[in-house]
Design a protein around this motif. Structure first.
Motif, mmCIF file in Angstrom:
data_model
loop_
_atom_site.group_PDB
_atom_site.id
_atom_site.type_symbol
_atom_site.label_atom_id
_atom_site.label_comp_id
_atom_site.label_asym_id
_atom_site.label_seq_id
_atom_site.Cartn_x
_atom_site.Cartn_y
_atom_site.Cartn_z
ATOM 1 N N ASP A 1 41.590 -119.538 -5.524
ATOM 2 C CA ASP A 1 40.834 -120.578 -4.887
ATOM 3 C C ASP A 1 42.068 -121.326 -3.877
ATOM 4 O O ASP A 1 43.079 -121.035 -4.059
ATOM 5 N N SER B 1 29.680 -122.623 -8.730
ATOM 6 C CA SER B 1 29.744 -121.269 -8.889
ATOM 7 C C SER B 1 28.333 -120.750 -9.536
ATOM 8 O O SER B 1 27.449 -121.649 -9.900
ATOM 9 N N ASP C 1 35.408 -117.182 -14.165
ATOM 10 C CA ASP C 1 36.361 -116.314 -13.356
ATOM 11 C C ASP C 1 35.862 -114.999 -13.302
ATOM 12 O O ASP C 1 36.264 -114.258 -12.135
ATOM 13 N N ARG D 1 33.571 -114.489 -10.367
ATOM 14 C CA ARG D 1 34.233 -114.784 -9.158
ATOM 15 C C ARG D 1 34.776 -113.430 -8.525
ATOM 16 O O ARG D 1 34.783 -113.221 -7.625
ATOM 17 N N LYS E 1 34.189 -111.100 -5.375
ATOM 18 C CA LYS E 1 35.301 -110.984 -4.546
ATOM 19 C C LYS E 1 35.446 -109.401 -4.190
ATOM 20 O O LYS E 1 35.583 -109.061 -3.167
#
Length: 544
Positions: free
Chosen positions: A15, A27, A531, A534, A538
């Motif tokens: 972040d 999220s 997490d 995410r 990514k």
């Protein structure tokens, strides 16, 4: 190829460091383990059923009747999809349980680098991590607002539902077989079209021709099921899990949840389906020789022979997502040593096939090359042929694109490592007030709390969603044990897990947080499903 959003999720180490203190971030955790897919939910569908006297099947994309699985959000760890399904081979990202509330953000969550083993101590005063912290770290005590009561035991995560997708017909070889609602539509279509053909061949049947046509539709899809079972048996032989078989509008889909390990196995896995269709076509031909031509059995056997021949021929076309495309992929994989090279080649051939079907099928029908004379080709027939060609082309084109995306997904899966995604945590005893536990966590730069017994053995994890529901003035009188989720065996994961093995482990026990431990049993930290999601998104955004 489905995520639900929420605000106030804790930040990972990726972040922005310049974020203001207390700022919230939305999220989108993926759906919890039905899974997915994952990942192509590899599927071996069987193809389209052209509205002719001998309808055939091609592998079609999974129908909307299918539910989403945790490896579905990206299906379910990378799954193996059959070429003609047009379905996405998916790796599912394990998601938080559906009841997950908004969670507060805290300081310094890791991304590429994780806390060292000694950074997760057993004593309440421990917990410092040599982790780089964001410039404006956020703490567990000062986080965004959330909803949740936080005054009682956290609700356990919901179990992932068993894959559905229609009417359950049975479990051959332990694999559920579903008939999607769309099948009844195609069965009615086949009954109507084949009934019209019977009226010309056997006019003496009268209205009974539709009963004979319905029998043909059921027998034809039984042949499709045999095609899919061939893929399933081969997959089980290679120890690849099969999520389900689904019979739907454009044929069948075998949802194989893992990729074949070698090009040879990929070739065999793809070839057995068309091979069984060819064998069935031969058997129906031999049976046809034993009956009188021009009779009901003779016409039915001829129709089943031709339709299975069409299924085999269509699925052997060398382009993804068809079986022939997977065979081509296996050949290129063997030659180059890179599965991605095989996927790219077969996917582009599949796209070329899609264009050829879109343009060529109506032209062949108009020219009479498919058996119909130009005198019998009317305006409605032309529109029907064009519509069928457009649907088939869309299925093939979409399936080829999905195969490319899922191949990229598998390439990036190894980037998901439990060790690098784990949040630092501080252990606290059951009677510790929440305010004191948060003070220790903030001093240590930790973002998670592990409730331990007097001997330092972990008992439960304090859910961030529960913390935000406790007003700050109440925190000195609320014990952490009242906000914790009891640990189960499935919520303990090894720090060494990575890639598909990590996703499989998290899918098996859907939860919002997991305790990460070293091989020695020492606490390493806490892994948040948010997490992982995410990091997964990514990784997928990076070019191959």
């Amino acid at each position: 190829m489905d995520e639900s959003g929420g605000s106030g999720q804790p930040r990972s180490g990726t972040d922005e460091a310049t974020e203001r203190h207390g700022e919230q971030r939305a999220s989108s955790p993926p759906a919890a383990g039905a899974t997915r897919s994952g990942p192509e939910r590899p599927e071996h569908p069987t193809g389209p059923t052209p509205p002719t006297a001998a309808p055939g099947t091609s592998e079609a994309a999974p129908s909307p009747d299918r539910p989403h699985d945790p490896t579905d959000s990206a299906r379910g760890a990378a799954a193996h999809s059959d070429p003609s399904s047009g379905a996405e081979d998916g790796a599912e990202v394990p998601g938080a349980s559906p009841d997950q509330a908004e969670a507060p953000a805290g300081p310094g969550s890791p991304d590429e680098a994780g806390p060292s083993a000694q950074d997760a101590p057993h004593g309440p005063s421990d917990g410092a991590h040599p982790h780089p912290e964001p410039e404006h770290p956020r703490t567990l005590a000062h986080s965004g607002t959330g909803t949740g009561t936080g005054t009682g035991k956290a609700q356990p995560p919901r179990r992932g539902r068993e894959p559905g997708g229609g009417l359950l017909m049975g479990r051959p070889f332990g694999v559920p077989v579903y008939v999607a609602p769309s099948w009844f539509l195609v069965a009615a279509l086949i009954t109507w079209v084949f009934g019209g053909q019977l009226d010309r061949v056997l006019p003496e049947l009268g209205a009974l021709r539709y009963l004979v046509s319905l029998f043909f539709a059921v027998a034809f899809y039984a042949s499709v099921l045999v095609h899919e079972l061939a893929h399933t048996v081969a997959a089980l032989r290679f120890k690849l899990p099969v999520r389900r078989i689904q019979l739907q509008f454009f044929g069948g889909v075998s949802e194989i949840e893992k990729e074949a390990e070698t090009p040879g196995r990929e070739f065999v896995l793809s070839f057995v389906g068309p091979l069984l269709s060819l064998v069935l076509s031969g058997l129906f031909y031999l049976a046809m020789l034993a009956v009188e031509p021009g009779t009901v059995p003779g016409v039915l056997l001829a129709g089943l022979m031709i339709s299975n021949l069409i299924v085999a021929a269509f699925n052997l076309l060398p382009g993804l997502p068809l079986d022939g495309g997977r065979m081509l992929r296996a050949v290129v994989w063997k030659i180059t040593g890179r599965p991605m090279s095989g996927t790219i080649a077969a996917a582009w051939v599949g796209r070329a096939l899609a264009v050829s079907v879109l343009i060529g099928l109506p032209l062949l029908t108009q020219s009479g090359a498919l058996g119909a004379t130009q005198d019998h080709v009317g305006g409605m027939d032309t529109v029907t042929d064009a519509l069928l060609a457009a649907i088939l082309a869309a299925i093939i084109w979409t399936g080829a694109g999905n195969s490319l995306r899922m191949a990229r997904l598998r390439e990036h899966l190894p980037e998901l490592r439990a060790r690098s995604l784990t949040r630092r945590a501080v252990p606290v005893e059951t009677s510790t007030p929440l305010s004191e536990a948060l003070r220790r966590a903030n001093e240590a730069g930790a973002r998670a709390l592990v409730v331990v017994d007097a001997d330092g053995e972990p008992l439960s994890l304090v859910r961030e969603a529960a913390i935000v529901g406790v007003p700050e003035h109440r925190r000195p009188w609320v014990a952490v044990s009242g906000l914790a989720q009891d640990l189960t065996d499935g919520m303990r994961v090894s720090a060494e897990l990575a890639g598909e093995a990590l996703l499989d482990t998290l899918r098996a026990t859907p939860a919002t947080e997991y305790l990460v431990v070293e091989d020695s049993g020492e606490i390493y930290g806490v892994l948040s499903a948010a997490d992982v999601e995410r990091a997964f998104v990514k990784a997928m955004a990076r070019p191959s």
